[in-house]
Design an enzyme around this catalytic site. Structure first.
Site, PDB file in Angstrom:
ATOM      1  N   HIS A 100       0.936   8.726  12.040  1.00 13.03           N
ATOM      2  CA  HIS A 100       0.647   8.250  10.673  1.00 13.03           C
ATOM      3  C   HIS A 100       1.487   7.003  10.400  1.00 13.03           C
ATOM      4  O   HIS A 100       2.628   6.909  10.858  1.00 13.03           O
ATOM      5  CB  HIS A 100       0.978   9.360   9.676  1.00 13.03           C
ATOM      6  CG  HIS A 100       0.458   9.085   8.301  1.00 13.03           C
ATOM      7  ND1 HIS A 100       1.068   8.187   7.449  1.00 13.03           N
ATOM      8  CD2 HIS A 100      -0.635   9.544   7.648  1.00 13.03           C
ATOM      9  CE1 HIS A 100       0.375   8.131   6.320  1.00 13.03           C
ATOM     10  NE2 HIS A 100      -0.672   8.947   6.417  1.00 13.03           N
ATOM     11  N   GLU A 128      -6.790   4.400   8.982  1.00 15.35           N
ATOM     12  CA  GLU A 128      -6.082   4.386   7.698  1.00 15.35           C
ATOM     13  C   GLU A 128      -5.352   3.057   7.534  1.00 15.35           C
ATOM     14  O   GLU A 128      -4.197   2.932   7.978  1.00 15.35           O
ATOM     15  CB  GLU A 128      -5.018   5.501   7.661  1.00 15.35           C
ATOM     16  CG  GLU A 128      -5.548   6.896   7.537  1.00 15.35           C
ATOM     17  CD  GLU A 128      -4.555   7.812   6.811  1.00 15.35           C
ATOM     18  OE1 GLU A 128      -5.000   8.557   5.950  1.00 15.35           O
ATOM     19  OE2 GLU A 128      -3.348   7.763   7.096  1.00 15.35           O
TER      20      GLU A 128
HETATM   21  P1  13P Z   1      -3.752   8.556  -0.066  1.00 17.75           P
HETATM   22  O1  13P Z   1      -5.002   9.395  -0.047  1.00 17.75           O
HETATM   23  O2  13P Z   1      -2.706   9.040  -1.014  1.00 17.75           O
HETATM   24  O3  13P Z   1      -4.059   7.103  -0.190  1.00 17.75           O
HETATM   25  O4  13P Z   1      -3.066   8.757   1.368  1.00 17.75           O
HETATM   26  C1  13P Z   1      -3.838   8.586   2.506  1.00 17.75           C
HETATM   27  C2  13P Z   1      -3.073   9.094   3.651  1.00 17.75           C
HETATM   28  O5  13P Z   1      -2.056   8.534   4.037  1.00 17.75           O
HETATM   29  C3  13P Z   1      -3.553  10.330   4.292  1.00 17.75           C
HETATM   30  O6  13P Z   1      -2.934  10.538   5.524  1.00 17.75           O
END
Ligand code: 13P
Length: 229
Positions: A103, A152
Site C-alpha cells: 500500500h 490506487e
Molecule cells: P480512501 O478510500 O480513504 O481514499 O482510501 C483508499 C485506500 O487507501 C484503500 O486502501
C-alpha cells in the site's frame, strides 16, 4: 474471471480499515454488515482490520456464517522466527484469506520497497493467502504469480478526489495486457456509495479497495448494494 455459465465477473469489495477501530467497534460493524451482505458466487467482500482485531473479527464472521472474508493490511517478509514485531503469514493463515501488500501508505511511511513487497507476496502465496498488490500505475512491478492488483493513485487516497472511471479502466486494461487476462484489477481512492457503480461497471475493473467509506457500516452496506444494482 467470468462466473460459470454467465458473463458475471467477480466483484471484490475490500474494506481497508487502516489503523482504526477497537475490537468492540469492529464487532459492532461485523454484526451490522454481516447479515446485510448478499450470498452469491462472485461477490467477494473482505474486511481488513488491524492485527489486534483479526481473531475476534474472524470468530464473529464464522459464528454468524456471514459471506465475508478476512484480510490483513501487511505481512512479514519473513517466516516464523526471530523477527521482532513482525506478523508472519504462517501464523495468520488460519484467520485470513488475503493480504494487502505494498500500500502507498506503507511505501511512504515505512520505506517499503518493491523488493520487500515481492518477499511478502512469496510468504502469502506459500501460506494460502491471496496477495493483493497495490500499484500506482502499470509501471509498478507485480510479483510473480500474483493475480490480484489494486490501482490506487496516491493523489486519490483520502482526498475526496477519485480518478475517473475511464482512466482507472485504462490503467486496469494496461495491467491486464502486461500480466495476462486472468489478472483481476481493483480500483482504490475515494470510493463511496455514490461513485462505486461507475467503477465496477467498467469492463476491466473487478472491484474496489475502500478506505474511509468502509469504516461506517451503513455506508459500506450501501457500497455493496451499489455494486449489486
Ligand atoms: P480512501 O478510500 O480513504 O481514499 O482510501 C483508499 C485506500 O487507501 C484503500 O486502501
Amino acid at each position: 474471471m467470468a462466473g460459470s455459465g454467465s458473463n458475471m465477473k467477480n466483484i471484490w469489495i475490500i474494506a481497508n480499515w487502516k489503523s482504526n477501530k477497537t475490537i468492540a467497534e469492529a464487532l459492532d460493524w461485523v454484526s451490522k454488515v454481516g447479515p446485510a451482505i448478499p450470498k452469491r458466487d462472485g461477490l467477494k467482500v473482505v474486511i481488513c482490520p488491524t492485527f489486534s482485531c483479526i481473531s475476534e473479527v474472524k470468530k464473529a464472521v464464522t459464528v454468524g456464517n456471514f459471506p465475508l472474508m478476512v484480510g490483513v493490511q501487511d505481512l512479514s517478509p519473513f517466516g516464523v522466527g526471530a523477527y521482532t514485531g513482525e506478523e508472519p503469514a504462517k501464523l495468520l493463515e488460519d484467520y485470513v484469506n488475503l493480504a494487502i501488500l505494498g500500500h502507498s501508505e506503507r511505501r511512504q511511511n515505512f520505506g517499503e520497497t518493491d523488493e520487500m513487497v515481492a518477499k511478502k507476496a512469496e510468504q502469502a502465496l506459500a501460506n494460502s493467502t491471496i496477495p493483493l498488490i497495490c500499484v500506482q500505475n502499470e509501471e509498478t512491478p507485480v510479483p510473480e504469480d500474483c493475480k490480484l492488483v489494486a490501482y490506487e493513485p496516491v493523489w486519490a487516497i483520502g482526498t475526496g478526489n477519485p480518478d475517473t472511471p475511464q482512466n482507472a479502466a485504462d490503467v486496469a486494461k494496461k495491467l491486464k495486457q502486461k500480466y495476462g487476462g486472468e489478472l483481476q484489477v481493483l480500483y482504490g481512492g475515494s470510493v463511496t456509495s455514490q461513485n462505486v457503480k461507475s467503477f465496477v461497471s467498467q469492463e476491466n475493473i473487478d472491484g474496489v479497495l475502500v478506505g474511509n467509506a468502509s469504516l461506517d457500516a451503513e455506508e459500506f452496506i450501501k457500497i455493496v448494494k451499489g455494486c449489486e444494482e
